[in-house]
Design a protein around this motif. Structure first.
Motif, PDB file in Angstrom:
ATOM      1  N   LEU A 147       0.837  -1.204   0.000  1.00 20.63           N
ATOM      2  CA  LEU A 147       0.000   0.000   0.000  1.00 20.63           C
ATOM      3  C   LEU A 147       0.874   1.258   0.000  1.00 20.63           C
ATOM      4  CD1 LEU A 147      -2.420  -1.226   2.791  1.00 20.63           C
ATOM      5  CD2 LEU A 147      -2.899  -1.203   0.343  1.00 20.63           C
ATOM      6  N   PRO A 148       1.648   1.487  -1.071  1.00 20.31           N
ATOM      7  CA  PRO A 148       2.608   2.597  -1.049  1.00 20.31           C
ATOM      8  C   PRO A 148       1.967   3.971  -0.869  1.00 20.31           C
ATOM      9  CG  PRO A 148       2.466   1.687  -3.248  1.00 20.31           C
ATOM     10  CD  PRO A 148       1.670   0.787  -2.350  1.00 20.31           C
ATOM     11  N   PHE A 149       0.859   4.216  -1.566  1.00 19.84           N
ATOM     12  CA  PHE A 149       0.217   5.524  -1.474  1.00 19.84           C
ATOM     13  C   PHE A 149      -0.287   5.781  -0.060  1.00 19.84           C
ATOM     14  CE2 PHE A 149      -3.866   7.815  -1.586  1.00 19.84           C
ATOM     15  CZ  PHE A 149      -3.382   9.060  -1.923  1.00 19.84           C
ATOM     16  N   LEU A 150      -0.968   4.803   0.523  1.00 23.58           N
ATOM     17  CA  LEU A 150      -1.498   4.978   1.878  1.00 23.58           C
ATOM     18  C   LEU A 150      -0.385   5.083   2.920  1.00 23.58           C
ATOM     19  CD1 LEU A 150      -4.529   2.533   1.745  1.00 23.58           C
ATOM     20  CD2 LEU A 150      -4.546   5.024   1.604  1.00 23.58           C
ATOM     21  N   TRP A 151       0.686   4.309   2.736  1.00 23.01           N
ATOM     22  CA  TRP A 151       1.805   4.363   3.680  1.00 23.01           C
ATOM     23  C   TRP A 151       2.453   5.746   3.658  1.00 23.01           C
ATOM     24  CZ3 TRP A 151       7.055   5.134   3.992  1.00 23.01           C
ATOM     25  CH2 TRP A 151       7.680   4.652   5.128  1.00 23.01           C
ATOM     26  N   LEU A 152       2.668   6.281   2.467  1.00 25.10           N
ATOM     27  CA  LEU A 152       3.262   7.619   2.362  1.00 25.10           C
ATOM     28  C   LEU A 152       2.327   8.679   2.925  1.00 25.10           C
ATOM     29  CD1 LEU A 152       4.847   7.293  -1.173  1.00 25.10           C
ATOM     30  CD2 LEU A 152       6.092   7.599   0.970  1.00 25.10           C
ATOM     31  N   ALA A 153       1.044   8.551   2.681  1.00 25.54           N
ATOM     32  CA  ALA A 153       0.084   9.513   3.224  1.00 25.54           C
ATOM     33  C   ALA A 153       0.041   9.429   4.750  1.00 25.54           C
ATOM     34  CB  ALA A 153      -1.301   9.277   2.636  1.00 25.54           C
ATOM     35  N   TRP A 154       0.131   8.224   5.295  1.00 37.53           N
ATOM     36  CA  TRP A 154       0.135   8.041   6.750  1.00 37.53           C
ATOM     37  C   TRP A 154       1.324   8.760   7.384  1.00 37.53           C
ATOM     38  CZ3 TRP A 154      -2.881   6.457  10.563  1.00 37.53           C
ATOM     39  CH2 TRP A 154      -2.304   6.139  11.784  1.00 37.53           C
ATOM     40  N   HIS A 155       2.467   8.759   6.695  1.00 37.42           N
ATOM     41  CA  HIS A 155       3.672   9.415   7.209  1.00 37.42           C
ATOM     42  C   HIS A 155       3.796  10.857   6.726  1.00 37.42           C
ATOM     43  CE1 HIS A 155       5.389   6.002   9.271  1.00 37.42           C
ATOM     44  NE2 HIS A 155       5.022   5.243   8.266  1.00 37.42           N
ATOM     45  N   ARG A 156       2.718  11.396   6.215  1.00 35.83           N
ATOM     46  CA  ARG A 156       2.620  12.798   5.798  1.00 35.83           C
ATOM     47  C   ARG A 156       3.649  13.193   4.734  1.00 35.83           C
ATOM     48  NH1 ARG A 156       1.769  12.786  11.321  1.00 35.83           N
ATOM     49  NH2 ARG A 156      -0.312  13.411  11.935  1.00 35.83           N
ATOM     50  N   SER A 157       3.960  12.275   3.841  1.00 35.52           N
ATOM     51  CA  SER A 157       4.819  12.564   2.692  1.00 35.52           C
ATOM     52  C   SER A 157       3.903  12.808   1.500  1.00 35.52           C
ATOM     53  CB  SER A 157       5.769  11.393   2.421  1.00 35.52           C
ATOM     54  OG  SER A 157       6.617  11.165   3.494  1.00 35.52           O
TER      55      SER A 157
ATOM     56  N   ALA B 183       7.803  -1.782  -9.513  1.00 37.10           N
ATOM     57  CA  ALA B 183       9.011  -0.985  -9.246  1.00 37.10           C
ATOM     58  C   ALA B 183       8.696   0.175  -8.308  1.00 37.10           C
ATOM     59  CB  ALA B 183       9.600  -0.469 -10.555  1.00 37.10           C
ATOM     60  N   THR B 184       7.547   0.801  -8.509  1.00 40.98           N
ATOM     61  CA  THR B 184       7.143   1.900  -7.620  1.00 40.98           C
ATOM     62  C   THR B 184       6.960   1.402  -6.200  1.00 40.98           C
ATOM     63  OG1 THR B 184       6.023   2.991  -9.453  1.00 40.98           O
ATOM     64  CG2 THR B 184       5.435   3.710  -7.243  1.00 40.98           C
ATOM     65  N   SER B 185       6.295   0.272  -6.053  1.00 44.14           N
ATOM     66  CA  SER B 185       6.090  -0.299  -4.719  1.00 44.14           C
ATOM     67  C   SER B 185       7.411  -0.681  -4.066  1.00 44.14           C
ATOM     68  CB  SER B 185       5.185  -1.528  -4.798  1.00 44.14           C
ATOM     69  OG  SER B 185       3.897  -1.164  -5.190  1.00 44.14           O
ATOM     70  N   LEU B 186       8.324  -1.236  -4.850  1.00 40.71           N
ATOM     71  CA  LEU B 186       9.623  -1.641  -4.324  1.00 40.71           C
ATOM     72  C   LEU B 186      10.445  -0.441  -3.857  1.00 40.71           C
ATOM     73  CD1 LEU B 186      11.459  -4.092  -3.873  1.00 40.71           C
ATOM     74  CD2 LEU B 186      12.406  -3.675  -6.140  1.00 40.71           C
ATOM     75  N   VAL B 187      10.439   0.618  -4.644  1.00 46.15           N
ATOM     76  CA  VAL B 187      11.194   1.821  -4.261  1.00 46.15           C
ATOM     77  C   VAL B 187      10.630   2.430  -2.978  1.00 46.15           C
ATOM     78  CG1 VAL B 187      11.689   4.210  -4.949  1.00 46.15           C
ATOM     79  CG2 VAL B 187      12.073   2.352  -6.553  1.00 46.15           C
ATOM     80  N   VAL B 188       9.310   2.496  -2.877  1.00 45.43           N
ATOM     81  CA  VAL B 188       8.701   3.059  -1.665  1.00 45.43           C
ATOM     82  C   VAL B 188       9.009   2.179  -0.452  1.00 45.43           C
ATOM     83  CG1 VAL B 188       6.513   3.637  -0.535  1.00 45.43           C
ATOM     84  CG2 VAL B 188       6.910   4.326  -2.884  1.00 45.43           C
ATOM     85  N   ALA B 189       8.962   0.859  -0.637  1.00 43.50           N
ATOM     86  CA  ALA B 189       9.233  -0.056   0.480  1.00 43.50           C
ATOM     87  C   ALA B 189      10.689   0.027   0.941  1.00 43.50           C
ATOM     88  CB  ALA B 189       8.892  -1.480   0.083  1.00 43.50           C
ATOM     89  N   LEU B 190      11.617   0.213   0.015  1.00 39.35           N
ATOM     90  CA  LEU B 190      13.033   0.307   0.380  1.00 39.35           C
ATOM     91  C   LEU B 190      13.396   1.684   0.920  1.00 39.35           C
ATOM     92  CD1 LEU B 190      14.757  -1.617  -2.534  1.00 39.35           C
ATOM     93  CD2 LEU B 190      14.652  -2.309  -0.141  1.00 39.35           C
ATOM     94  N   GLU B 191      12.873   2.727   0.295  1.00 32.61           N
ATOM     95  CA  GLU B 191      13.260   4.088   0.648  1.00 32.61           C
ATOM     96  C   GLU B 191      12.318   4.759   1.637  1.00 32.61           C
ATOM     97  OE1 GLU B 191      16.032   5.620  -0.163  1.00 32.61           O
ATOM     98  OE2 GLU B 191      16.686   3.909  -1.341  1.00 32.61           O
ATOM     99  N   GLY B 192      11.207   4.125   1.984  1.00 35.82           N
ATOM    100  CA  GLY B 192      10.228   4.710   2.892  1.00 35.82           C
ATOM    101  C   GLY B 192      10.804   5.165   4.224  1.00 35.82           C
ATOM    102  N   PRO B 193      11.521   4.290   4.954  1.00 38.46           N
ATOM    103  CA  PRO B 193      12.099   4.739   6.220  1.00 38.46           C
ATOM    104  C   PRO B 193      13.084   5.899   6.052  1.00 38.46           C
ATOM    105  CG  PRO B 193      12.081   2.356   6.124  1.00 38.46           C
ATOM    106  CD  PRO B 193      11.680   2.851   4.765  1.00 38.46           C
ATOM    107  N   SER B 194      13.855   5.882   4.966  1.00 40.97           N
ATOM    108  CA  SER B 194      14.785   6.983   4.706  1.00 40.97           C
ATOM    109  C   SER B 194      14.041   8.290   4.463  1.00 40.97           C
ATOM    110  CB  SER B 194      15.665   6.674   3.486  1.00 40.97           C
ATOM    111  OG  SER B 194      16.422   5.530   3.695  1.00 40.97           O
ATOM    112  N   MET B 195      12.909   8.202   3.764  1.00 43.33           N
ATOM    113  CA  MET B 195      12.108   9.402   3.496  1.00 43.33           C
ATOM    114  C   MET B 195      11.499   9.947   4.783  1.00 43.33           C
ATOM    115  SD  MET B 195      10.261   8.816  -0.175  1.00 43.33           S
ATOM    116  CE  MET B 195       9.625   7.181   0.098  1.00 43.33           C
ATOM    117  N   VAL B 196      11.067   9.060   5.673  1.00 43.13           N
ATOM    118  CA  VAL B 196      10.509   9.508   6.951  1.00 43.13           C
ATOM    119  C   VAL B 196      11.571  10.226   7.766  1.00 43.13           C
ATOM    120  CG1 VAL B 196       9.562   8.718   9.144  1.00 43.13           C
ATOM    121  CG2 VAL B 196       8.701   7.767   7.020  1.00 43.13           C
TER     122      VAL B 196
END
Length: 156
Positions: free
Chosen positions: A33-43, A76-89
């Motif tokens: 759920l890349p879109f929802l995960w990013l929205a949850w973390h206010r990105s 690929a979009t989901s993979l990038v968000v899953a790998l880089e998500g913590p770094s973005m937060v």
């Protein structure tokens, strides 16, 4: 063992209850759920970009010739968000003035909070069982190394 980054808000001291713990690992929730995960973390900008790219990939996947390319774009979009998500937060919190107070290796979040809450004598730096604290009176690194495709450069 998981690695947690402990970030504290501007003006907070070590041991404040306002600390945020960010786990440095692949995020399965961000993968599915890349879109929802990013929205949850206010990105918000990243969430909008992920939504647009996945919508494009979904539209392309209906095409008889380029169907696999659309699926590849979505994965690929989901993979990038899953790998880089913590770094973005972490990067987003650092832009708001939060600082990395400790890097802790522990089995789970509860153990991490227990290790973080242990008192360190004032003016001393102590490393215990996977805890690394910045030395007093020295500047911390701008970014801690995080799991992901793109590492941070020193001094950025």
């Amino acid at each position: 063992m998981a690695t947690f980054l402990v970030l504290i808000p501007p003006g907070a001291r070590r041991g404040d209850e306002k600390a945020t713990f960010v786990r440095d690992r692949f995020s399965w929730v961000a993968f599915f759920l890349p879109f929802l995960w990013l929205a949850w973390h206010r990105s918000w900008l990243a969430a909008a970009l992920a939504f647009a790219v996945q919508t494009l990939g979904s539209a392309i996947s209906d095409h008889p010739v380029f169907g696999l390319a659309g699926l590849g774009i979505c994965l690929a979009t989901s993979l990038v968000v899953a790998l880089e998500g913590p770094s973005m937060v972490v990067a987003g919190l650092e832009r708001k003035g939060w600082t990395i107070d400790a890097v802790i290796s522990a089995e789970d979040r509860a153990t991490t909070e227990e290790i973080y809450d242990m008192e360190t004598p004032a003016g001393e730096t102590e490393a215990r069982d996977g805890v690394s604290l910045p030395a007093s009176g020295t500047a911390t690194r701008p970014h801690a190394p995080m799991l992901g495709l793109v590492g941070f450069k020193e001094g950025r």
